[in-house]
Scaffold this motif. Structure first.
Motif, PDB file in Angstrom:
ATOM      1  N   ILE A   1      66.621 -65.296   2.677  1.00  0.00           N
ATOM      2  CA  ILE A   1      65.559 -64.605   1.920  1.00  0.00           C
ATOM      3  C   ILE A   1      65.999 -63.182   1.617  1.00  0.00           C
ATOM      4  O   ILE A   1      66.604 -62.511   2.462  1.00  0.00           O
ATOM      5  CB  ILE A   1      64.230 -64.600   2.706  1.00  0.00           C
ATOM      6  N   THR A   2      65.732 -62.748   0.415  1.00  0.00           N
ATOM      7  CA  THR A   2      65.899 -61.326   0.103  1.00  0.00           C
ATOM      8  C   THR A   2      64.698 -60.907  -0.729  1.00  0.00           C
ATOM      9  O   THR A   2      63.907 -61.743  -1.186  1.00  0.00           O
ATOM     10  CB  THR A   2      67.232 -61.037  -0.609  1.00  0.00           C
TER      11      THR A   2
ATOM     12  N   ARG B   1      53.240 -58.949   6.682  1.00  0.00           N
ATOM     13  CA  ARG B   1      52.541 -59.198   7.943  1.00  0.00           C
ATOM     14  C   ARG B   1      51.787 -60.530   7.904  1.00  0.00           C
ATOM     15  O   ARG B   1      51.635 -61.190   8.927  1.00  0.00           O
ATOM     16  CB  ARG B   1      51.604 -58.041   8.288  1.00  0.00           C
ATOM     17  N   ALA B   2      51.340 -60.927   6.721  1.00  0.00           N
ATOM     18  CA  ALA B   2      50.666 -62.221   6.597  1.00  0.00           C
ATOM     19  C   ALA B   2      51.644 -63.354   6.918  1.00  0.00           C
ATOM     20  O   ALA B   2      51.253 -64.375   7.496  1.00  0.00           O
ATOM     21  CB  ALA B   2      50.103 -62.381   5.186  1.00  0.00           C
TER      22      ALA B   2
ATOM     23  N   PHE C   1      66.915 -62.631   6.630  1.00  0.00           N
ATOM     24  CA  PHE C   1      66.312 -61.824   5.569  1.00  0.00           C
ATOM     25  C   PHE C   1      67.154 -60.574   5.365  1.00  0.00           C
ATOM     26  O   PHE C   1      67.548 -59.906   6.335  1.00  0.00           O
ATOM     27  CB  PHE C   1      64.882 -61.438   5.953  1.00  0.00           C
ATOM     28  N   LEU C   2      67.443 -60.292   4.112  1.00  0.00           N
ATOM     29  CA  LEU C   2      68.228 -59.100   3.760  1.00  0.00           C
ATOM     30  C   LEU C   2      67.426 -58.260   2.775  1.00  0.00           C
ATOM     31  O   LEU C   2      66.942 -58.796   1.764  1.00  0.00           O
ATOM     32  CB  LEU C   2      69.531 -59.522   3.082  1.00  0.00           C
TER      33      LEU C   2
ATOM     34  N   MET D   1      59.541 -59.322   8.944  1.00  0.00           N
ATOM     35  CA  MET D   1      60.399 -60.506   8.805  1.00  0.00           C
ATOM     36  C   MET D   1      61.264 -60.728  10.042  1.00  0.00           C
ATOM     37  O   MET D   1      61.698 -61.861  10.308  1.00  0.00           O
ATOM     38  CB  MET D   1      61.262 -60.377   7.555  1.00  0.00           C
ATOM     39  N   ALA D   2      61.504 -59.654  10.813  1.00  0.00           N
ATOM     40  CA  ALA D   2      62.339 -59.777  12.018  1.00  0.00           C
ATOM     41  C   ALA D   2      61.719 -60.745  13.028  1.00  0.00           C
ATOM     42  O   ALA D   2      62.406 -61.264  13.905  1.00  0.00           O
ATOM     43  CB  ALA D   2      62.544 -58.399  12.655  1.00  0.00           C
ATOM     44  N   GLU D   3      60.408 -61.015  12.871  1.00  0.00           N
ATOM     45  CA  GLU D   3      59.768 -61.976  13.788  1.00  0.00           C
ATOM     46  C   GLU D   3      60.114 -63.420  13.426  1.00  0.00           C
ATOM     47  O   GLU D   3      59.906 -64.324  14.229  1.00  0.00           O
ATOM     48  CB  GLU D   3      58.250 -61.781  13.772  1.00  0.00           C
ATOM     49  N   LEU D   4      60.603 -63.631  12.205  1.00  0.00           N
ATOM     50  CA  LEU D   4      60.912 -64.992  11.753  1.00  0.00           C
ATOM     51  C   LEU D   4      62.373 -65.371  11.970  1.00  0.00           C
ATOM     52  O   LEU D   4      62.718 -66.560  11.952  1.00  0.00           O
ATOM     53  CB  LEU D   4      60.584 -65.152  10.262  1.00  0.00           C
ATOM     54  N   GLY D   5      63.231 -64.356  12.134  1.00  0.00           N
ATOM     55  CA  GLY D   5      64.655 -64.645  12.289  1.00  0.00           C
ATOM     56  C   GLY D   5      65.460 -63.367  12.128  1.00  0.00           C
ATOM     57  O   GLY D   5      64.886 -62.276  12.047  1.00  0.00           O
TER      58      GLY D   5
END
Lengths: 443, 443
Positions: A113-114, A170-171, A218-219, A395-399
């Motif tokens: 994801i970016t 955040r959603a 994510f980038l 996004m850091a919570e997803l990976g």
């Protein structure tokens, strides 16, 4: 509800130039030697960024594109058109985030994801969020230009309402509280109404949440919003993480007295003690090893009359660092200095923490990939923290996440004077493209 | 429009006690040895002061008797009754000051004037102004009790609206500007209406002006409103003069920056520089020889958010001293320190003077008389400046003035906690009486 942007007839000369340049790039591809790996079209990514200004651009070089405003909606329509042009499948998730997606060749691979955000603060700049958004489109367009298939699916996300509190990102991690939906934003729309305006469904917001581990990574490319890169003449910032933040209300209490009748030696002036405190906080943050920052941004003397020795001072203290434990150590040192001030000035100094935002380190492999990409392109680079918050933090919570910074002139942000040079934007987009390719090749 | 106060029936037990004590004092006078010179009736002067509280006294020991309010009018009616009881001829001048006058034996002698004010600030104390007023009545009553004729006429003046800007005493020196009449005071009445309510004539205010040289002198007893006498265990302050005041707006300009993205070494934090300034002003005033005071009473950081490095700080600086030239020297030293801060912190510090009140020294002969009176009575005393403004400051334009201070507990004033002990009030009244007698004998 998204429609193709009316590219012809409404977008003027800048748009036509953009299309001409795109065509020229395509011609160059078909006739010249194909670079391996490809680089972005520097003109095109800057033209996309310039085009954004048609949606809320102010005469002074700045932009007012408040989340949920008509300008925000129009800008997203234009963005959806770019996504389609790049061969992405466009959708809006339940939270109102705008998503463009292309499949990967490996059915089991998780998406790379970016993206970034396109909303601005009132009287904001034309680069914050928008550079990362334009670069994400440019990466997708370049992949399409070169007919490059990725093993992973690619997602480009334009997160909604970043400036109003990172609502969209955040959603995705289930961290928007129900009460927030009633908040009326700068646009005049509540977050609830705003999500509906964007094509989301505020009643089903919880379903927008994604699972941890559901992405390859994510980038995000972003302007630095600080002056470190410019001051060092460095082209690329390899972001080590987004700093954590703690904030305290600080109350200094002395004795309120008549400024005419109270001799200097009999005073317990809360403001003189607060001045000691402001200097101490600054000194501690400046002299301790590391890149922590400490700020007293607000101060008020009570009662606040020219002819009254202040009996009380109310101020704020904010400390940021990549490590929460370091924030604690800096605070402990400042608190120790406050205890000494209490003794020396016969006052009391009380702290009450009222805000905390946890630090979000970037992934070490992502940092290495970003750095190697910059190195391969011959760009100067440095590792640095992000002092500001970004969607990457959610996004850091997803990976795993990575961030790329490009210089901000004078470190100025949230202002019409915000500026990043076209060359820096192209370099940032190239590092983003190369990092995506490296992640795809390596994962 | 003034009437005798309805002493019987409305004034309750405190009033009856007062009369009983007065009667007892009279009996003592007629049967005991007559002191040479006489002293005041310590019980009576404190009973008068306690009686004042019937007009605006608050339950917490304080008083709200705003100038021009119904409480002010009622208090003045009561005061007029005391004046008559002391054999003074009562009148109200065109400015609304309440005046009690007894003739002197020498038709050529100019009046000796004493008095103070009876109005208070909102939620004020029961001593500020009121102690000097009660003592002036007590002096007149004592002279009457002892049948003492003075060579000079004696005037007792209750100046109107001292707390709102010394309107009454400034009218006596022609310094009330026409625009002031439209100012709406804390009572809700404009100064114009207020003067009319008191029995003055706002249209003829200019005629209230007295000529310089038209009085033998003015003596005012007042609470210190500072903690110097109490701290030193001293009973009487011989006031050297009322300090002059200069006030400046101070603006410190640095660079506004994002508190997250601006590393400590790249900051030009206006608040850190302002903290240097606050400390410098305090240090200069504390370490220079003399009794000057310097105060930063108001401060505001702009924009004033916890997460923004302040780009600007607005503050005030006030310097007071008995000599205006000393104020200039203190300011020059503080300004020099500001120049050093500018260089060290890469900021600018600008000063704009917005207020000046000239110093009013007391007369050296009056100081000697006050000091000798205190000495003769066996009271400890010290010479000291008055840091606060007083009606004596205006009266100094008409002739020589003297002031007597008595201790304020904790230096507290303009608060219900304001307090001066009955013994201190009696001592102050005795020094006032003796000083009036000395002036009368010597002038």
């Amino acid at each position: 509800m998204l429609t193709d942007p009316p590219i012809e007839g409404r977008q003027g000369l800048g748009r036509r130039d953009f299309l001409k340049r795109s065509a020229a790039a395509a011609v160059a591809l078909s006739t010249g030697p194909r670079p391996q790996p490809p680089t972005v079209d520097a003109s095109r990514v800057n033209a996309i960024l310039a085009d954004f200004r048609r949606f809320g651009g102010t005469g002074d070089g700045g932009t007012t594109r408040l989340a949920y405003s008509d300008e925000d909606l129009a800008g997203r329509d234009y963005a959806a058109g770019l996504m389609r042009r790049a061969g992405l499948e466009v959708s809006t998730d339940l939270a109102g985030n705008l998503i463009g997606r292309r499949p990967g060749t490996d059915p089991a691979a998780l998406p790379i994801i970016t993206g970034s955000h396109m909303d601005s603060v009132p009287s904001g700049g034309s680069y914050d969020g928008q550079v990362g958004s334009a670069a994400a489109f440019e990466v997708a367009l370049t992949l399409a230009d070169h007919d490059i298939a990725l093993r992973h699916p690619l997602e480009v996300i334009i997160f909604q309402n970043e400036e109003g509190g990172k609502t969209g990102s955040r959603a995705l991690v289930g961290r928007v509280y129900p009460f927030e939906l009633d908040i009326v934003t700068a646009s005049g729309h509540s977050i609830r109404d705003g999500i509906a305006r964007l094509g989301g469904d505020p009643a089903r917001l919880a379903e927008a949440r994604r699972d941890p581990g559901s992405m390859a990574g994510f980038l995000e490319l972003h302007i630095e919003q600080g002056a470190l890169l410019e001051a060092g003449g460095i082209e690329i910032g390899v972001v080590e993480g987004i700093v954590g933040i703690r904030r305290w209300n600080v109350t200094v209490r002395g004795a309120q007295n008549h400024a005419g009748t109270t001799p200097m030696p009999l005073r317990r002036d809360a403001l003189v003690a607060a001045a000691d405190f402001v200097r101490a906080a600054n000194e501690v943050a400046t002299t301790m090893p590391g890149r922590q920052v400490a700020t007293v941004g607000r101060i008020e003397a009570v009662p606040g009359a020219p002819n009254v020795v202040p009996g009380e001072v109310r101020a704020t203290l904010e400390i940021r660092d990549l490590a929460m434990t370091k924030i604690d150590r800096v605070f402990a040192e400042i608190e120790a200095r406050a205890r000494a001030i209490e003794a020396g000035r016969e006052v009391t100094v009380a702290f009450e923490q009222f805000y905390e935002s946890l630090a979000a380190p970037t992934d070490s492999r992502f940092r290495d990939i970003v750095e190697a990409s910059a190195a391969a392109l011959g760009y100067s680079r440095t590792r640095m923290p992000s002092g500001a918050g970004h969607d990457a933090q959610s996004m850091a919570e997803l990976g795993p996440v990575g961030m790329i910074f490009v210089p901000s002139r004078g470190g100025i942000s949230h202002s019409p004077d915000e500026y990043t040079a076209p060359g820096d934007i192209a370099r940032g987009a190239n590092v983003l493209l190369r990092s995506v390719l490296a992640l795809d090749g390596g994962g």
